[in-house]
Design a protein around this motif. Structure first.
Motif, PDB file in Angstrom:
ATOM      1  N   UNK A 201      11.826  14.468  -1.428  1.00 18.52           N
ATOM      2  CA  UNK A 201      10.985  14.312  -2.621  1.00 18.52           C
ATOM      3  C   UNK A 201      11.285  13.076  -3.476  1.00 18.52           C
ATOM      4  N   UNK A 202      12.545  12.637  -3.460  1.00 20.41           N
ATOM      5  CA  UNK A 202      12.931  11.494  -4.295  1.00 20.41           C
ATOM      6  C   UNK A 202      12.392  10.163  -3.791  1.00 20.41           C
ATOM      7  N   UNK A 203      12.081  10.092  -2.507  1.00 18.47           N
ATOM      8  CA  UNK A 203      11.649   8.801  -1.959  1.00 18.47           C
ATOM      9  C   UNK A 203      10.354   8.856  -1.156  1.00 18.47           C
ATOM     10  N   UNK A 204       9.927  10.055  -0.788  1.00 19.13           N
ATOM     11  CA  UNK A 204       8.724  10.206   0.037  1.00 19.13           C
ATOM     12  C   UNK A 204       7.640  10.915  -0.774  1.00 19.13           C
ATOM     13  N   UNK A 205       6.538  10.235  -1.071  1.00 23.50           N
ATOM     14  CA  UNK A 205       5.478  10.872  -1.870  1.00 23.50           C
ATOM     15  C   UNK A 205       5.019  12.222  -1.333  1.00 23.50           C
ATOM     16  N   UNK A 206       4.875  12.339   0.002  1.00 27.39           N
ATOM     17  CA  UNK A 206       4.451  13.618   0.573  1.00 27.39           C
ATOM     18  C   UNK A 206       5.465  14.713   0.268  1.00 27.39           C
ATOM     19  N   UNK A 207       6.731  14.354   0.222  1.00 33.20           N
ATOM     20  CA  UNK A 207       7.774  15.308  -0.137  1.00 33.20           C
ATOM     21  C   UNK A 207       7.694  15.701  -1.597  1.00 33.20           C
ATOM     22  N   UNK A 208       7.357  14.738  -2.438  1.00 30.93           N
ATOM     23  CA  UNK A 208       7.199  15.017  -3.861  1.00 30.93           C
ATOM     24  C   UNK A 208       6.027  15.962  -4.095  1.00 30.93           C
ATOM     25  N   UNK A 209       4.913  15.708  -3.401  1.00 27.65           N
ATOM     26  CA  UNK A 209       3.754  16.588  -3.514  1.00 27.65           C
ATOM     27  C   UNK A 209       4.088  17.980  -2.976  1.00 27.65           C
ATOM     28  N   UNK A 210       4.864  18.031  -1.894  1.00 25.51           N
ATOM     29  CA  UNK A 210       5.246  19.320  -1.311  1.00 25.51           C
ATOM     30  C   UNK A 210       6.074  20.134  -2.299  1.00 25.51           C
TER      31      UNK A 210
ATOM     32  N   UNK B 186      10.269  10.149   6.096  1.00 26.07           N
ATOM     33  CA  UNK B 186       8.844   9.912   5.852  1.00 26.07           C
ATOM     34  C   UNK B 186       8.035  10.995   6.569  1.00 26.07           C
ATOM     35  N   UNK B 187       6.718  11.010   6.345  1.00 24.53           N
ATOM     36  CA  UNK B 187       5.888  12.064   6.940  1.00 24.53           C
ATOM     37  C   UNK B 187       5.800  11.941   8.460  1.00 24.53           C
ATOM     38  N   UNK B 188       5.939  10.742   8.974  1.00 20.63           N
ATOM     39  CA  UNK B 188       5.917  10.563  10.426  1.00 20.63           C
ATOM     40  C   UNK B 188       7.073  11.322  11.060  1.00 20.63           C
ATOM     41  N   UNK B 189       8.222  11.289  10.413  1.00 23.73           N
ATOM     42  CA  UNK B 189       9.383  12.007  10.925  1.00 23.73           C
ATOM     43  C   UNK B 189       9.189  13.517  10.807  1.00 23.73           C
ATOM     44  N   UNK B 190       8.562  13.964   9.715  1.00 24.44           N
ATOM     45  CA  UNK B 190       8.274  15.395   9.565  1.00 24.44           C
ATOM     46  C   UNK B 190       7.404  15.872  10.721  1.00 24.44           C
ATOM     47  N   UNK B 191       6.345  15.126  11.000  1.00 25.09           N
ATOM     48  CA  UNK B 191       5.438  15.498  12.091  1.00 25.09           C
ATOM     49  C   UNK B 191       6.173  15.514  13.427  1.00 25.09           C
ATOM     50  N   UNK B 192       7.048  14.546  13.625  1.00 24.44           N
ATOM     51  CA  UNK B 192       7.834  14.489  14.860  1.00 24.44           C
ATOM     52  C   UNK B 192       8.730  15.709  14.997  1.00 24.44           C
ATOM     53  N   UNK B 193       9.325  16.150  13.892  1.00 23.08           N
ATOM     54  CA  UNK B 193      10.162  17.356  13.919  1.00 23.08           C
ATOM     55  C   UNK B 193       9.347  18.571  14.380  1.00 23.08           C
ATOM     56  N   UNK B 194       8.119  18.670  13.878  1.00 21.96           N
ATOM     57  CA  UNK B 194       7.248  19.795  14.247  1.00 21.96           C
ATOM     58  C   UNK B 194       6.850  19.698  15.718  1.00 21.96           C
ATOM     59  N   UNK B 195       6.443  18.521  16.143  1.00 25.74           N
ATOM     60  CA  UNK B 195       5.972  18.320  17.517  1.00 25.74           C
ATOM     61  C   UNK B 195       7.065  18.593  18.554  1.00 25.74           C
TER      62      UNK B 195
ATOM     63  N   UNK C 210       0.869  -1.171   0.000  1.00 32.49           N
ATOM     64  CA  UNK C 210       0.000   0.000   0.000  1.00 32.49           C
ATOM     65  C   UNK C 210       0.905   1.220   0.000  1.00 32.49           C
ATOM     66  N   UNK C 211       0.936   1.930  -1.109  1.00 29.50           N
ATOM     67  CA  UNK C 211       1.834   3.062  -1.285  1.00 29.50           C
ATOM     68  C   UNK C 211       1.091   4.376  -1.096  1.00 29.50           C
ATOM     69  N   UNK C 212       1.836   5.415  -0.710  1.00 29.29           N
ATOM     70  CA  UNK C 212       1.245   6.750  -0.611  1.00 29.29           C
ATOM     71  C   UNK C 212       1.412   7.508  -1.918  1.00 29.29           C
ATOM     72  N   UNK C 213       1.981   6.836  -2.908  1.00 25.74           N
ATOM     73  CA  UNK C 213       2.177   7.461  -4.216  1.00 25.74           C
ATOM     74  C   UNK C 213       2.053   6.454  -5.342  1.00 25.74           C
TER      75      UNK C 213
ATOM     76  N   UNK D  22      -0.717  20.481  -6.827  1.00 26.14           N
ATOM     77  CA  UNK D  22       0.043  19.226  -6.897  1.00 26.14           C
ATOM     78  C   UNK D  22      -0.846  18.137  -7.497  1.00 26.14           C
ATOM     79  N   UNK D  23      -0.243  17.053  -7.885  1.00 26.69           N
ATOM     80  CA  UNK D  23      -1.014  15.933  -8.438  1.00 26.69           C
ATOM     81  C   UNK D  23      -1.938  15.359  -7.361  1.00 26.69           C
ATOM     82  N   UNK D  24      -3.040  14.749  -7.765  1.00 24.49           N
ATOM     83  CA  UNK D  24      -3.947  14.151  -6.778  1.00 24.49           C
ATOM     84  C   UNK D  24      -3.209  13.144  -5.904  1.00 24.49           C
ATOM     85  N   UNK D  25      -3.482  13.184  -4.612  1.00 24.14           N
ATOM     86  CA  UNK D  25      -2.833  12.258  -3.676  1.00 24.14           C
ATOM     87  C   UNK D  25      -3.626  10.958  -3.653  1.00 24.14           C
ATOM     88  N   UNK D  26      -3.020   9.924  -4.189  1.00 22.42           N
ATOM     89  CA  UNK D  26      -3.672   8.624  -4.306  1.00 22.42           C
ATOM     90  C   UNK D  26      -2.831   7.561  -3.606  1.00 22.42           C
ATOM     91  N   UNK D  27      -3.496   6.697  -2.857  1.00 22.45           N
ATOM     92  CA  UNK D  27      -2.840   5.550  -2.214  1.00 22.45           C
ATOM     93  C   UNK D  27      -3.242   4.280  -2.972  1.00 22.45           C
TER      94      UNK D  27
END
Length: 273
Positions: free
Chosen positions: A157-166, A188-197, A98-101, A228-233
């Motif tokens: 962006x090269x490996x994380x779909x959320x980064x590519x969309x960003x 990954x996005x979990x790490x991004x959220x952790x950085x913010x938190x 199950x991919x995020x991209x 950005x392109x539609x976010x599809x999983x």
């Protein structure tokens, strides 16, 4: 002396008979109760490679599914979609991906590493800007240009779909070049959220589903859908699976109203809606 020896022999004989009787009785009991000798059937282990942003929702899905299907045990491997793609390419065991991209699944399809007819667009999502719960300086995406904003977390962006969309979104709204020195790349996005938190960055770009589950971060603004392109999983069966029937059954369940209700509760969208 003879009487003593006889008493000892008789005692040993009686003890032996008692032991034999106990053993015989034990065997007899097991023989009459087939369940005691029936070996436990080990559940089929189904390995799911899933995007990190699915962790909370998939945990609930897993509990429900295993409760109804005791013959199956789900082993869920979470990570960035690009990393999971590479693992499958390198032969790591996986039954379902199950991919995020979309690009990660397309790359595996090109190498015949996924069953083409099994691939479905499972979910959708929304790209949002988040800041720490107490941050009052950043009130919009444009505020990221302020001098007070030094670090902005995004997925690589090269490996994380959320980064590519960003990257697509920031490029579309003419901010990518000016903000690039501020970007802190995450796995990954979990790490991004952790950085913010944890306050390691002033802001971050994640999916709405990630932000919804956080008490230490809040959404400032959603990125325009057309930036950005539609976010599809997409989800599908890995060609190397040795449990295709079980993988098909679980993939069908993921598309059921019960599972979809769980995903929407966590901030995901139903694909195509």
């Amino acid at each position: 002396m003879k009487r003593l020896l006889r008493t000892m022999v008789m005692g040993s004989l009686i003890l032996s008979l008692l032991l034999v009787g106990c053993d015989s009785g034990g065997n007899s009991t097991n023989g009459s109760n087939g369940a005691a000798n029936t070996p436990q059937v080990k559940p089929t282990e189904l390995i799911i490679s899933a995007a990190a942003s699915l962790k909370s929702s998939m945990g609930e899905v897993q509990t429900l599914y295993e409760g109804k299907n005791t013959q199956v045990k789900l082993i869920i491997n979470y990570g960035s979609s690009g990393t999971l793609q590479q693992q499958i390419e390198q032969g790591a065991p996986a039954d379902l991906f199950i991919s995020a991209g979309k690009s990660q699944v397309d790359a595996l399809l090109e190498k015949n590493l996924m069953v083409k007819e099994s691939v479905v667009n499972l979910l959708g999502n929304e790209l949002v800007l988040v800041v720490g719960a107490d941050n009052t300086e950043v009130k919009s995406i444009q505020d990221l240009s302020k001098d007070g904003v030094v670090k902005i977390g995004i997925g690589t962006p090269e490996s994380v779909p959320a980064g590519k969309y960003a990257k697509e979104a920031f490029t579309s709204i003419k901010l990518w070049d000016s903000l690039q020195p501020k970007f802190v790349m995450a796995k990954d996005v979990t790490q991004v959220l952790n950085y913010v938190e944890t306050g390691n960055v002033e802001a971050g770009v994640v999916y709405k589903s990630d932000a919804q589950g956080s008490t230490k971060a809040r959404v400032v603004e959603s990125f325009p859908a057309d930036s950005h392109k539609p976010i599809i999983y997409p989800a599908g069966i890995v060609s190397a699976t040795t449990h295709k029937a079980e993988a098909e059954a679980f993939l069908t369940y993921l598309q059921s109203s019960e599972a979809q209700d769980i995903f929407t509760k966590y901030g995901f969208k139903i694909a195509g809606k």
